[in-house]
Design a protein around this motif. Structure first.
Motif, PDB file in Angstrom:
ATOM      1  N   PRO A 285       8.575  10.711  12.573  1.00 27.01           N
ATOM      2  CA  PRO A 285       7.824  11.017  11.347  1.00 27.01           C
ATOM      3  C   PRO A 285       6.357  10.592  11.484  1.00 27.01           C
ATOM      4  O   PRO A 285       6.069   9.517  12.015  1.00 27.01           O
ATOM      5  CB  PRO A 285       8.541  10.215  10.265  1.00 27.01           C
ATOM      6  CG  PRO A 285       9.296   9.159  10.993  1.00 27.01           C
ATOM      7  CD  PRO A 285       9.619   9.698  12.348  1.00 27.01           C
ATOM      8  N   ILE A 286       5.454  11.446  11.034  1.00 26.35           N
ATOM      9  CA  ILE A 286       4.013  11.191  11.148  1.00 26.35           C
ATOM     10  C   ILE A 286       3.366  11.385   9.782  1.00 26.35           C
ATOM     11  O   ILE A 286       3.542  12.414   9.129  1.00 26.35           O
ATOM     12  CB  ILE A 286       3.345  12.136  12.163  1.00 26.35           C
ATOM     13  CG1 ILE A 286       4.047  12.051  13.527  1.00 26.35           C
ATOM     14  CG2 ILE A 286       1.859  11.822  12.298  1.00 26.35           C
ATOM     15  CD1 ILE A 286       3.528  13.061  14.530  1.00 26.35           C
TER      16      ILE A 286
ATOM     17  N   ALA B 148      -6.928  11.067  10.781  1.00 23.66           N
ATOM     18  CA  ALA B 148      -7.312  12.478  10.717  1.00 23.66           C
ATOM     19  C   ALA B 148      -6.175  13.325  10.149  1.00 23.66           C
ATOM     20  O   ALA B 148      -5.019  12.914  10.120  1.00 23.66           O
ATOM     21  CB  ALA B 148      -7.695  12.978  12.108  1.00 23.66           C
ATOM     22  N   ASP B 149      -6.514  14.519   9.743  1.00 20.01           N
ATOM     23  CA  ASP B 149      -5.533  15.473   9.207  1.00 20.01           C
ATOM     24  C   ASP B 149      -4.956  16.288  10.373  1.00 20.01           C
ATOM     25  O   ASP B 149      -5.196  17.489  10.500  1.00 20.01           O
ATOM     26  CB  ASP B 149      -6.247  16.373   8.186  1.00 20.01           C
ATOM     27  CG  ASP B 149      -5.313  17.398   7.563  1.00 20.01           C
ATOM     28  OD1 ASP B 149      -4.086  17.283   7.750  1.00 20.01           O
ATOM     29  OD2 ASP B 149      -5.812  18.326   6.902  1.00 20.01           O
ATOM     30  N   GLU B 150      -4.195  15.590  11.272  1.00 21.64           N
ATOM     31  CA  GLU B 150      -3.758  16.233  12.516  1.00 21.64           C
ATOM     32  C   GLU B 150      -2.291  15.957  12.839  1.00 21.64           C
ATOM     33  O   GLU B 150      -1.880  16.020  13.995  1.00 21.64           O
ATOM     34  CB  GLU B 150      -4.639  15.747  13.677  1.00 21.64           C
ATOM     35  CG  GLU B 150      -6.088  16.162  13.528  1.00 21.64           C
ATOM     36  CD  GLU B 150      -6.982  15.588  14.622  1.00 21.64           C
ATOM     37  OE1 GLU B 150      -8.095  16.111  14.782  1.00 21.64           O
ATOM     38  OE2 GLU B 150      -6.576  14.626  15.306  1.00 21.64           O
ATOM     39  N   ALA B 151      -1.467  15.667  11.818  1.00 20.31           N
ATOM     40  CA  ALA B 151      -0.072  15.294  12.077  1.00 20.31           C
ATOM     41  C   ALA B 151       0.677  16.393  12.829  1.00 20.31           C
ATOM     42  O   ALA B 151       1.392  16.119  13.801  1.00 20.31           O
ATOM     43  CB  ALA B 151       0.629  14.978  10.762  1.00 20.31           C
ATOM     44  N   VAL B 152       0.537  17.630  12.386  1.00 24.09           N
ATOM     45  CA  VAL B 152       1.285  18.739  13.007  1.00 24.09           C
ATOM     46  C   VAL B 152       0.803  18.966  14.440  1.00 24.09           C
ATOM     47  O   VAL B 152       1.617  19.204  15.348  1.00 24.09           O
ATOM     48  CB  VAL B 152       1.131  20.018  12.156  1.00 24.09           C
ATOM     49  CG1 VAL B 152       1.796  21.199  12.848  1.00 24.09           C
ATOM     50  CG2 VAL B 152       1.729  19.817  10.765  1.00 24.09           C
ATOM     51  N   LEU B 153      -0.503  18.861  14.667  1.00 27.05           N
ATOM     52  CA  LEU B 153      -1.045  19.066  16.015  1.00 27.05           C
ATOM     53  C   LEU B 153      -0.509  18.015  16.986  1.00 27.05           C
ATOM     54  O   LEU B 153      -0.210  18.314  18.146  1.00 27.05           O
ATOM     55  CB  LEU B 153      -2.576  19.009  15.979  1.00 27.05           C
ATOM     56  CG  LEU B 153      -3.268  20.144  15.195  1.00 27.05           C
ATOM     57  CD1 LEU B 153      -4.758  19.867  15.068  1.00 27.05           C
ATOM     58  CD2 LEU B 153      -3.038  21.483  15.878  1.00 27.05           C
ATOM     59  N   VAL B 154      -0.379  16.779  16.520  1.00 27.92           N
ATOM     60  CA  VAL B 154       0.167  15.728  17.377  1.00 27.92           C
ATOM     61  C   VAL B 154       1.649  15.964  17.628  1.00 27.92           C
ATOM     62  O   VAL B 154       2.127  15.901  18.770  1.00 27.92           O
ATOM     63  CB  VAL B 154      -0.055  14.336  16.747  1.00 27.92           C
ATOM     64  CG1 VAL B 154       0.680  13.261  17.537  1.00 27.92           C
ATOM     65  CG2 VAL B 154      -1.545  14.009  16.676  1.00 27.92           C
TER      66      VAL B 154
ATOM     67  N   ILE C 263       0.844  -1.186   0.000  1.00 26.49           N
ATOM     68  CA  ILE C 263       0.000   0.000   0.000  1.00 26.49           C
ATOM     69  C   ILE C 263       0.880   1.236   0.000  1.00 26.49           C
ATOM     70  O   ILE C 263       1.825   1.331   0.773  1.00 26.49           O
ATOM     71  CB  ILE C 263      -0.927   0.041   1.235  1.00 26.49           C
ATOM     72  CG1 ILE C 263      -1.823  -1.198   1.255  1.00 26.49           C
ATOM     73  CG2 ILE C 263      -1.780   1.299   1.235  1.00 26.49           C
ATOM     74  CD1 ILE C 263      -2.573  -1.389   2.541  1.00 26.49           C
ATOM     75  N   GLY C 264       0.606   2.167  -0.907  1.00 25.15           N
ATOM     76  CA  GLY C 264       1.320   3.436  -0.909  1.00 25.15           C
ATOM     77  C   GLY C 264       0.387   4.560  -0.513  1.00 25.15           C
ATOM     78  O   GLY C 264      -0.813   4.474  -0.692  1.00 25.15           O
ATOM     79  N   HIS C 265       0.936   5.637   0.030  1.00 28.01           N
ATOM     80  CA  HIS C 265       0.102   6.752   0.457  1.00 28.01           C
ATOM     81  C   HIS C 265       0.885   8.045   0.307  1.00 28.01           C
ATOM     82  O   HIS C 265       2.098   8.058   0.465  1.00 28.01           O
ATOM     83  CB  HIS C 265      -0.330   6.551   1.915  1.00 28.01           C
ATOM     84  CG  HIS C 265      -1.265   7.629   2.403  1.00 28.01           C
ATOM     85  ND1 HIS C 265      -2.311   8.098   1.641  1.00 28.01           N
ATOM     86  CD2 HIS C 265      -1.292   8.331   3.554  1.00 28.01           C
ATOM     87  CE1 HIS C 265      -2.952   9.034   2.330  1.00 28.01           C
ATOM     88  NE2 HIS C 265      -2.354   9.187   3.482  1.00 28.01           N
ATOM     89  N   ASN C 266       0.219   9.134  -0.015  1.00 32.31           N
ATOM     90  CA  ASN C 266       0.928  10.394  -0.210  1.00 32.31           C
ATOM     91  C   ASN C 266       0.103  11.583   0.312  1.00 32.31           C
ATOM     92  O   ASN C 266      -0.416  12.372  -0.445  1.00 32.31           O
ATOM     93  CB  ASN C 266       1.254  10.599  -1.691  1.00 32.31           C
ATOM     94  CG  ASN C 266       0.044  10.424  -2.588  1.00 32.31           C
ATOM     95  OD1 ASN C 266      -0.664   9.443  -2.489  1.00 32.31           O
ATOM     96  ND2 ASN C 266      -0.193  11.375  -3.461  1.00 32.31           N
ATOM     97  N   PRO C 267      -0.013  11.726   1.637  1.00 33.83           N
ATOM     98  CA  PRO C 267      -0.756  12.866   2.185  1.00 33.83           C
ATOM     99  C   PRO C 267       0.016  14.168   1.989  1.00 33.83           C
ATOM    100  O   PRO C 267       1.226  14.163   1.756  1.00 33.83           O
ATOM    101  CB  PRO C 267      -0.880  12.529   3.663  1.00 33.83           C
ATOM    102  CG  PRO C 267       0.327  11.695   3.937  1.00 33.83           C
ATOM    103  CD  PRO C 267       0.553  10.896   2.702  1.00 33.83           C
ATOM    104  N   SER C 268      -0.689  15.297   2.094  1.00 31.00           N
ATOM    105  CA  SER C 268      -0.053  16.595   1.857  1.00 31.00           C
ATOM    106  C   SER C 268       0.323  17.331   3.134  1.00 31.00           C
ATOM    107  O   SER C 268       0.960  18.370   3.077  1.00 31.00           O
ATOM    108  CB  SER C 268      -1.008  17.475   1.034  1.00 31.00           C
ATOM    109  OG  SER C 268      -2.250  17.599   1.705  1.00 31.00           O
ATOM    110  N   THR C 269      -0.069  16.795   4.312  1.00 31.54           N
ATOM    111  CA  THR C 269       0.218  17.526   5.560  1.00 31.54           C
ATOM    112  C   THR C 269       0.894  16.625   6.583  1.00 31.54           C
ATOM    113  O   THR C 269       0.351  16.385   7.675  1.00 31.54           O
ATOM    114  CB  THR C 269      -1.095  18.077   6.169  1.00 31.54           C
ATOM    115  OG1 THR C 269      -2.009  16.985   6.349  1.00 31.54           O
ATOM    116  CG2 THR C 269      -1.708  19.126   5.263  1.00 31.54           C
ATOM    117  N   PRO C 270       2.095  16.087   6.279  1.00 38.42           N
ATOM    118  CA  PRO C 270       2.785  15.247   7.262  1.00 38.42           C
ATOM    119  C   PRO C 270       3.463  16.099   8.324  1.00 38.42           C
ATOM    120  O   PRO C 270       3.396  17.331   8.283  1.00 38.42           O
ATOM    121  CB  PRO C 270       3.819  14.526   6.398  1.00 38.42           C
ATOM    122  CG  PRO C 270       4.159  15.542   5.347  1.00 38.42           C
ATOM    123  CD  PRO C 270       2.881  16.280   5.054  1.00 38.42           C
ATOM    124  N   ALA C 271       4.132  15.431   9.239  1.00 39.02           N
ATOM    125  CA  ALA C 271       4.893  16.147  10.265  1.00 39.02           C
ATOM    126  C   ALA C 271       6.181  15.365  10.534  1.00 39.02           C
ATOM    127  O   ALA C 271       6.261  14.156  10.297  1.00 39.02           O
ATOM    128  CB  ALA C 271       4.082  16.289  11.550  1.00 39.02           C
TER     129      ALA C 271
END
Length: 607
Positions: free
Chosen positions: A179-180, A164-170, A99-107
């Motif tokens: 890495p998140i 959720a779209d919360e990588a930076v908040l965590v 499985i590959g994944h490419n979110p735009s808001t990692p941390a």
């Protein structure tokens, strides 16, 4: 006095011109109108658009539709565009094998490899085992951060996957930075206890290990066969800032390979070519085949299925049998198309080489006669099919100020490009070829991965800019435009299209430079190539240098950059080229409708 209407049914628009013929033979143009074509060009649903355009043109001169004495229709060959893919291996993942994944808001940043562990099962974790934690959206970012801080001494936590779209908040609440990766929509598909690798690149850079099949093999310990299987995933992650790849050794990977297939040209010679060879070789082989009777594709292949689909859809709208439908011309264009990776966690795609094709479709009985009969029934006005499109466009183009015979025209519409040369002695050579504005729209939508065809059409039509502050935007040519009043804050940071009197925001996050490159490339591939192909077909002895001047007509001649592209391309043959101005008032539009009226005058005078 007789009132005559010329009607040009195009792939995109239906244009009408109204003229009056006096008892003494005198003629006057009275009005014109344009409406969107209803249905596929050359089919009965066109009648609705024709009636709307006729009503508009007649109301402009204050007369009811019933006052019309004659409607003259152009002969119209439908053109249908579609894409055919080069050979693609589809990996069907039955146990989330890769499985590959490419979110735009990692941390965070860096790579991590470990066993997957759901956050609610952290108490089952074992010491000296590297873990990548998985948290669904039912846990808030405060709860996730608190759990990680609580277990940081007991467990070896290397990375985190969030729904959720919360990588930076965590990350802002963690004692130990890792890495998140977030935005994993189908987190329920993540298989616990399996080995996973995640990678997050620094801002302004892209991942290196997970966008490389050998990098994935290094991190996850893959053999040669497994490395080959992850290549589509690695391709889908090129240029991304973050990714996750999961390995389940017991997964059952199945490959369903549908070959690209061969196109067969039935012409003066019967020739075939595999679509893998690309658009240039396909078009060269088409030219070698001579005058084309029909074109089909190898059964059970990508191109075979596509051409069958075109033939069947045309047979349906024309109410004909499949064997009555012939494909008499194609335009093939190299492109890239996004192909979805089966089993991916967030609908990831990888770009695969493809060939875009516009096809000229003809039936045994051109359905224009049915349209004329339906108009007569509905309006009680005589309607006739009166002329070949390219010839009528040439007659209309002659009303452009500054033109004289011999005259060449290029009629660039939505589905086809017509060319004609009128000689001073009255001889006319014409050609009718597949491929124009709709193929450009399709290429833009495909290569940019746009969800909306409307957005692709707007990108084709309008120049762009990027809103860089609330009081200025950077235009696509690099110039700055400043505003006295504040720009709507919703446009800030976005690429916008500069339509007349308004800005249109492009919702997709695509760099302006990329959109510009794709738009111009698509127009060159379709219009420049087709223009030279069509003009060479009608030029004396097929020598382009024998054509002194070319008038551009049709909807695509109104484009803000296509005429300049053609002027540049044709200048090497010393051809004078420019937009037409039909009747000195209409610009490049209404040429065919105007020509239909002029041909009526000529025929009555001859009679």
């Amino acid at each position: 006095m007789k009132l005559i209407a010329g009607v040009d049914i195009g792939n995109s628009t239906t244009e009408v011109c109204i003229g009056s013929v006096g008892e003494d033979g005198s003629f006057r143009f009275l009005s014109s109108a344009s409406r969107i074509t209803t249905g596929t060009k050359g089919t009965l649903p066109n009648v609705h658009g024709i009636k709307a355009a006729l009503e508009e043109a007649m109301s402009a001169i204050g007369m009811p539709l019933e006052k019309l004495d004659l409607v003259r229709l152009n002969e119209a060959a439908p053109v249908i565009g579609d894409t055919a893919m080069e050979t693609i291996t589809e990996t069907i993942i039955t146990e989330s094998s890769m499985i590959g994944h490419n979110p735009s808001t990692p941390a965070g940043a860096g790579e991590a490899v470990g066993r997957l562990l759901f956050i609610e099962n952290m108490d089952r974790g074992m010491q000296n085992t590297p873990y990548i934690l998985v948290a669904s959206s039912q846990f808030s970012y405060e709860e996730v951060a608190a759990k990680l801080n609580q277990y940081e001494e007991r467990l070896d936590i290397r990375g985190l996957i969030l729904q959720a779209d919360e990588a930076v908040l965590v990350e802002n609440r963690l004692n130990k930075k890792i890495p998140i990766v977030d935005e994993v929509r189908h987190i329920d598909k993540v298989p616990e206890e399996k080995l996973a690798a995640i990678e997050v690149a620094l801002p302004g850079t892209s991942i290196r290990m997970l966008s490389n099949p050998y990098g994935i093999a290094t991190l996850l310990g893959l053999d040669a066969d497994e490395t080959r299987a992850v290549t589509p995933i690695a391709k889908s992650l090129i240029g991304k800032r973050s990714a996750v790849v999961i390995r389940t050794p017991n997964g059952n990977i199945k490959e369903n390979i549908l070959p690209a297939g061969e196109i067969v040209f039935h012409g003066q010679q019967e020739l075939s070519i595999n679509i893998d060879r690309g658009a240039d070789e396909i078009m060269d082989r088409l030219a070698e085949a001579g005058e084309i009777r029909d074109i089909d594709g190898q059964p059970n292949t990508n191109v075979g299925n596509m051409l069958t689909r075109i033939r069947t859809s045309m047979a349906d709208v024309a109410e004909s049998e499949n064997h009555d439908v012939r494909i008499t011309d194609i335009l093939a264009v190299d492109t890239l198309a996004p192909v979805e990776i089966s089993g991916a966690l967030a609908g990831e795609t990888c770009m695969e080489k493809a060939v875009g094709i516009a096809a000229m479709v003809k039936t045994a009985h051109l359905p224009m006669q049915k349209i004329a009969e339906r108009l007569e029934q509905d309006l009680h006005i005589r309607a006739v099919v009166a002329g070949v499109e390219a010839v009528m466009a040439s007659l209309g183009a002659m009303t452009t100020p500054g033109t004289k015979l011999p005259l060449a025209i290029l009629d660039m519409g939505g589905g086809s490009t017509d060319a004609a040369v009128l000689e001073p002695d009255g001889r006319v050579r014409t050609t009718h070829q597949a491929g124009a504005g709709e193929l450009v729209t399709m290429l833009i939508q495909t290569e940019l991965g746009l969800k909306s065809r409307t957005t692709a059409e707007q990108i084709k039509k309008y120049p762009m800019g990027k809103v860089e502050s609330l009081f200025h935007l950077r235009l696509e040519n690099g110039a700055m435009q400043f505003f006295e009043e504040s720009i709507d804050p919703r446009y800030y940071g976005h690429v916008v299209l500069l339509a007349p009197d308004e800005m249109l925001r492009i919702e997709e996050d695509i760099p302006m430079e990329r959109i510009l490159e794709v738009r111009r490339d698509a127009k060159r591939k379709v219009f420049v190539r087709n223009a030279i192909r069509a003009l060479r077909q009608v030029a004396p002895e097929h020598d382009l240098r024998s054509i002194p001047n070319v008038v551009l007509v049709g909807g695509s001649a109104e484009d803000f950059e296509i005429p300049e592209m053609l002027m540049q391309a044709l200048s090497e043959y010393r051809i004078v080229c420019g937009r037409g101005n039909i009747r000195g008032t209409e610009g490049p539009r209404n040429a065919v409708a105007t020509g239909l009226l002029l041909s009526y005058i000529g025929s009555t005078q001859e009679g």
